[in-house]
Design a protein around this motif. Structure first.
Motif, PDB file in Angstrom:
ATOM      1  N   CYS A 105       0.857  -1.153   0.164  1.00 38.52           N
ATOM      2  CA  CYS A 105       0.001   0.137   0.032  1.00 38.52           C
ATOM      3  C   CYS A 105       0.851   1.144  -0.262  1.00 38.52           C
ATOM      4  O   CYS A 105       1.731   1.338   0.743  1.00 38.52           O
ATOM      5  CB  CYS A 105      -1.129   0.127   1.147  1.00 38.52           C
ATOM      6  N   ARG A 106       0.580   2.087  -0.886  1.00 39.58           N
ATOM      7  CA  ARG A 106       1.232   3.507  -1.134  1.00 39.58           C
ATOM      8  C   ARG A 106       0.459   4.678  -1.053  1.00 39.58           C
ATOM      9  O   ARG A 106      -0.366   4.484  -1.898  1.00 39.58           O
ATOM     10  CB  ARG A 106       2.003   3.470  -2.387  1.00 39.58           C
ATOM     11  N   VAL A 107       0.568   5.500   0.037  1.00 38.08           N
ATOM     12  CA  VAL A 107      -0.287   6.750   0.053  1.00 38.08           C
ATOM     13  C   VAL A 107       0.773   7.941  -0.322  1.00 38.08           C
ATOM     14  O   VAL A 107       1.675   7.929   0.571  1.00 38.08           O
ATOM     15  CB  VAL A 107      -0.667   6.749   1.421  1.00 38.08           C
ATOM     16  N   THR A 108       0.462   8.586  -0.916  1.00 39.98           N
ATOM     17  CA  THR A 108       1.242   9.990  -1.305  1.00 39.98           C
ATOM     18  C   THR A 108       0.369  11.306  -1.334  1.00 39.98           C
ATOM     19  O   THR A 108      -0.569  11.206  -1.979  1.00 39.98           O
ATOM     20  CB  THR A 108       1.982   9.893  -2.759  1.00 39.98           C
ATOM     21  N   LEU A 109       0.908  11.921  -0.578  1.00 40.80           N
ATOM     22  CA  LEU A 109       0.375  13.328  -0.499  1.00 40.80           C
ATOM     23  C   LEU A 109       1.067  14.690  -1.113  1.00 40.80           C
ATOM     24  O   LEU A 109       2.150  14.856  -0.534  1.00 40.80           O
ATOM     25  CB  LEU A 109      -0.027  13.816   1.215  1.00 40.80           C
ATOM     26  N   GLU A 110       0.168  15.330  -1.902  1.00 41.36           N
ATOM     27  CA  GLU A 110       1.170  16.474  -2.538  1.00 41.36           C
ATOM     28  C   GLU A 110       0.114  17.501  -2.641  1.00 41.36           C
ATOM     29  O   GLU A 110      -0.957  17.582  -2.370  1.00 41.36           O
ATOM     30  CB  GLU A 110       1.395  15.868  -4.128  1.00 41.36           C
ATOM     31  N   HIS A 111       0.664  18.866  -2.965  1.00 43.37           N
ATOM     32  CA  HIS A 111       0.119  20.151  -3.148  1.00 43.37           C
ATOM     33  C   HIS A 111       0.133  20.582  -4.522  1.00 43.37           C
ATOM     34  O   HIS A 111       1.351  20.953  -5.041  1.00 43.37           O
ATOM     35  CB  HIS A 111       0.576  21.196  -2.234  1.00 43.37           C
ATOM     36  N   ASN A 112      -0.773  20.574  -5.564  1.00 44.62           N
ATOM     37  CA  ASN A 112      -0.682  20.798  -6.836  1.00 44.62           C
ATOM     38  C   ASN A 112      -1.763  21.749  -7.193  1.00 44.62           C
ATOM     39  O   ASN A 112      -2.453  22.092  -6.517  1.00 44.62           O
ATOM     40  CB  ASN A 112      -0.831  19.622  -7.646  1.00 44.62           C
ATOM     41  N   VAL A 113      -1.362  22.419  -8.445  1.00 46.34           N
ATOM     42  CA  VAL A 113      -2.636  23.534  -9.162  1.00 46.34           C
ATOM     43  C   VAL A 113      -3.728  22.620  -9.431  1.00 46.34           C
ATOM     44  O   VAL A 113      -4.019  21.610  -9.657  1.00 46.34           O
ATOM     45  CB  VAL A 113      -1.921  23.984 -10.361  1.00 46.34           C
ATOM     46  N   LYS A 114      -5.135  23.181  -9.205  1.00 46.30           N
ATOM     47  CA  LYS A 114      -6.272  22.590  -9.377  1.00 46.30           C
ATOM     48  C   LYS A 114      -6.499  22.142 -10.922  1.00 46.30           C
ATOM     49  O   LYS A 114      -6.947  21.015 -11.095  1.00 46.30           O
ATOM     50  CB  LYS A 114      -7.257  23.495  -9.205  1.00 46.30           C
ATOM     51  N   ASP A 115      -6.016  22.921 -11.863  1.00 50.03           N
ATOM     52  CA  ASP A 115      -6.088  22.309 -13.206  1.00 50.03           C
ATOM     53  C   ASP A 115      -4.601  22.553 -13.709  1.00 50.03           C
ATOM     54  O   ASP A 115      -4.072  23.479 -14.191  1.00 50.03           O
ATOM     55  CB  ASP A 115      -6.945  23.374 -13.891  1.00 50.03           C
ATOM     56  N   ARG A 116      -4.187  21.259 -14.042  1.00 51.40           N
ATOM     57  CA  ARG A 116      -2.689  21.205 -14.346  1.00 51.40           C
ATOM     58  C   ARG A 116      -2.412  21.287 -15.821  1.00 51.40           C
ATOM     59  O   ARG A 116      -1.507  21.410 -16.114  1.00 51.40           O
ATOM     60  CB  ARG A 116      -2.438  19.768 -13.879  1.00 51.40           C
ATOM     61  N   TYR A 117      -3.537  21.410 -16.649  1.00 47.10           N
ATOM     62  CA  TYR A 117      -3.674  21.616 -17.954  1.00 47.10           C
ATOM     63  C   TYR A 117      -3.582  23.047 -18.305  1.00 47.10           C
ATOM     64  O   TYR A 117      -3.757  23.366 -19.596  1.00 47.10           O
ATOM     65  CB  TYR A 117      -4.492  20.741 -18.644  1.00 47.10           C
ATOM     66  N   ALA A 118      -4.228  23.877 -17.424  1.00 48.08           N
ATOM     67  CA  ALA A 118      -4.434  25.512 -17.692  1.00 48.08           C
ATOM     68  C   ALA A 118      -2.986  26.022 -17.078  1.00 48.08           C
ATOM     69  O   ALA A 118      -2.824  26.015 -16.000  1.00 48.08           O
ATOM     70  CB  ALA A 118      -5.563  25.999 -17.019  1.00 48.08           C
ATOM     71  N   SER A 119      -2.238  26.617 -17.979  1.00 46.31           N
ATOM     72  CA  SER A 119      -0.845  27.226 -17.574  1.00 46.31           C
ATOM     73  C   SER A 119      -1.153  28.501 -17.056  1.00 46.31           C
ATOM     74  O   SER A 119      -0.409  28.900 -16.203  1.00 46.31           O
ATOM     75  CB  SER A 119       0.015  27.337 -18.981  1.00 46.31           C
ATOM     76  N   GLN A 120      -2.347  29.008 -17.018  1.00 46.57           N
ATOM     77  CA  GLN A 120      -2.520  30.296 -16.129  1.00 46.57           C
ATOM     78  C   GLN A 120      -3.311  29.966 -14.671  1.00 46.57           C
ATOM     79  O   GLN A 120      -3.540  30.885 -14.139  1.00 46.57           O
ATOM     80  CB  GLN A 120      -3.378  31.278 -16.982  1.00 46.57           C
ATOM     81  N   CYS A 121      -3.474  28.547 -14.449  1.00 39.36           N
ATOM     82  CA  CYS A 121      -4.357  28.359 -13.151  1.00 39.36           C
ATOM     83  C   CYS A 121      -3.336  28.645 -12.204  1.00 39.36           C
ATOM     84  O   CYS A 121      -2.028  28.283 -11.951  1.00 39.36           O
ATOM     85  CB  CYS A 121      -4.591  26.964 -13.312  1.00 39.36           C
ATOM     86  N   ASN A 122      -3.933  29.372 -10.936  1.00 39.58           N
ATOM     87  CA  ASN A 122      -3.153  29.707  -9.752  1.00 39.58           C
ATOM     88  C   ASN A 122      -3.793  29.046  -8.671  1.00 39.58           C
ATOM     89  O   ASN A 122      -3.121  29.130  -7.348  1.00 39.58           O
ATOM     90  CB  ASN A 122      -3.146  31.184  -9.376  1.00 39.58           C
ATOM     91  N   ASP A 123      -4.928  28.392  -8.785  1.00 39.39           N
ATOM     92  CA  ASP A 123      -5.614  27.935  -7.842  1.00 39.39           C
ATOM     93  C   ASP A 123      -5.004  26.455  -7.406  1.00 39.39           C
ATOM     94  O   ASP A 123      -4.386  25.615  -8.433  1.00 39.39           O
ATOM     95  CB  ASP A 123      -7.168  27.498  -8.206  1.00 39.39           C
ATOM     96  N   SER A 124      -4.758  26.091  -6.215  1.00 34.80           N
ATOM     97  CA  SER A 124      -4.255  24.924  -5.615  1.00 34.80           C
ATOM     98  C   SER A 124      -5.149  23.944  -5.166  1.00 34.80           C
ATOM     99  O   SER A 124      -6.418  24.477  -4.824  1.00 34.80           O
ATOM    100  CB  SER A 124      -3.058  25.252  -4.892  1.00 34.80           C
ATOM    101  N   ILE A 125      -4.523  22.595  -4.790  1.00 34.60           N
ATOM    102  CA  ILE A 125      -5.461  21.672  -4.484  1.00 34.60           C
ATOM    103  C   ILE A 125      -4.709  20.577  -3.879  1.00 34.60           C
ATOM    104  O   ILE A 125      -3.513  20.184  -4.256  1.00 34.60           O
ATOM    105  CB  ILE A 125      -6.306  21.085  -5.511  1.00 34.60           C
ATOM    106  N   PHE A 126      -5.091  20.133  -2.572  1.00 33.81           N
ATOM    107  CA  PHE A 126      -4.397  18.859  -1.909  1.00 33.81           C
ATOM    108  C   PHE A 126      -4.738  17.658  -2.810  1.00 33.81           C
ATOM    109  O   PHE A 126      -5.912  17.390  -2.960  1.00 33.81           O
ATOM    110  CB  PHE A 126      -4.627  18.826  -0.682  1.00 33.81           C
ATOM    111  N   GLU A 127      -3.751  16.908  -3.073  1.00 29.22           N
ATOM    112  CA  GLU A 127      -3.807  15.625  -3.949  1.00 29.22           C
ATOM    113  C   GLU A 127      -3.330  14.460  -3.191  1.00 29.22           C
ATOM    114  O   GLU A 127      -2.362  14.392  -2.532  1.00 29.22           O
ATOM    115  CB  GLU A 127      -3.300  15.440  -5.140  1.00 29.22           C
ATOM    116  N   CYS A 128      -3.992  13.293  -2.864  1.00 21.60           N
ATOM    117  CA  CYS A 128      -3.997  12.258  -2.078  1.00 21.60           C
ATOM    118  C   CYS A 128      -4.030  11.033  -3.148  1.00 21.60           C
ATOM    119  O   CYS A 128      -5.277  10.737  -3.752  1.00 21.60           O
ATOM    120  CB  CYS A 128      -4.715  12.042  -0.865  1.00 21.60           C
ATOM    121  N   ASP A 129      -2.871  10.250  -3.315  1.00 16.04           N
ATOM    122  CA  ASP A 129      -3.039   9.244  -4.335  1.00 16.04           C
ATOM    123  C   ASP A 129      -2.837   7.733  -3.254  1.00 16.04           C
ATOM    124  O   ASP A 129      -1.821   7.805  -2.711  1.00 16.04           O
ATOM    125  CB  ASP A 129      -1.839   9.255  -5.294  1.00 16.04           C
TER     126      ASP A 129
END
Length: 281
Positions: A105-129
């Motif tokens: 079991c692998r759990v990874t927690l990161e902080h990324n932009v909300k829309d990774r495909y939009a170059s101008q996106c500044n909103d962020s989101i916590f991602e957990c895989d």
């Protein structure tokens, strides 16, 4: 500096610890890679008898470093992300363990932009895989053998080359890409545990058919092969059965205002081959 708590080496190395007992084994790898507004996680595992083990509690400094024995039955993994300004969120993923299964079991927690495909996106989101992989020994009828070792670094496939024969009725797919059976290698040192290294992986290879019944496939280390120093080695390839997906295996996604979750459950089979690299005279 990234905070990285690892219960055991993950990504390119895995401890080979399948036991011959009637019980299975559960390993957890947790990584907190957030550098902005550091969240903390609580990860618990509910067992078939209803008891609950705390695997990770960052607030209390709890990190389960040992493997846990698993018995036959249903388990439930609860992951809770706790933040200072965005509140809390959680995801529960259940899975069934059979006898002698090794659960990675692998759990990874990161902080990324909300829309990774939009170059101008500044909103962020916590991602957990969350990735839960149930590992089995290979089934009868799937065989592997060492063919040759190529010490030419400029060869199409440098290093060891293997061949896999499928004598079963199932269609088999490689762990990384369905038509490629890339493996990992561990050096055999007497009295020491085996640490497997898979090498470089590339997912942009041209499509190739899976391993059909009564067919063969060539296999090598990673996507490009690898030169090894002299010594004894154990080679490992993982594969899955095509079409062997159940409701439990389905991927799950969930997104709130500040949290995004990815959870999946896979089942893989492992096959091994020992070989030796000799000194070049």
């Amino acid at each position: 500096m990234k905070l990285d708590f690892r219960i055991y080496l993950a990504l390119i190395t895995t401890i080979m610890s399948l036991t011959a007992s009637a019980q299975g084994t559960f390993f957890l790898s947790y990584s907190n890679n957030c550098s902005v507004e550091k969240p903390n996680a609580l990860i618990t595992l509910q067992k078939p008898d209803g008891s609950i083990s705390t695997l990770v509690d960052e607030l209390k400094g709890v990190y389960q470093q040992d493997s846990l024995p698993c018995e036959h039955g249903k388990y439930s993994l609860l992951t809770v992300i706790r933040t200072k300004y965005c509140g809390n969120d959680s995801l529960r993923r259940s899975f069934t363990v059979n006898e002698k299964e090794f659960v990675d079991c692998r759990v990874t927690l990161e902080h990324n932009v909300k829309d990774r495909y939009a170059s101008q996106c500044n909103d962020s989101i916590f991602e957990c895989d969350i990735e839960i992989t149930k590992l089995h020994e290979k089934e009868d009828g799937v065989n592997i053998r060492f063919i040759k070792y190529n010490d030419d670094r400029d060869a199409d496939v440098p290093g060891p080359l293997f061949i896999i024969k499928n004598n079963t009725r199932d269609t088999l797919c490689g762990e990384w890409l369905p038509g490629y059976f890339w493996g990992a290698v561990a050096r055999i040192d007497k009295g020491k545990r085996l640490f497997y290294k898979v090498g470089y992986l590339c997912s942009s290879w041209v499509d190739s058919p899976p391993l059909y019944p009564d067919s063969i496939k060539y296999s090598w280390i990673g996507s490009l092969g690898n030169i090894l120093r002299p010594g004894r080695y154990r080679y490992r390839v993982r594969y899955y059965k095509k079409g062997n997906k159940t409701d439990e295996n389905k991927s799950e996604t969930k997104e709130q205002a500040d949290f995004r979750w990815f959870a999946r459950l896979d089942e893989l089979y492992s096959i091994y081959c020992d070989f030796e690299v000799k000194e070049v005279k």
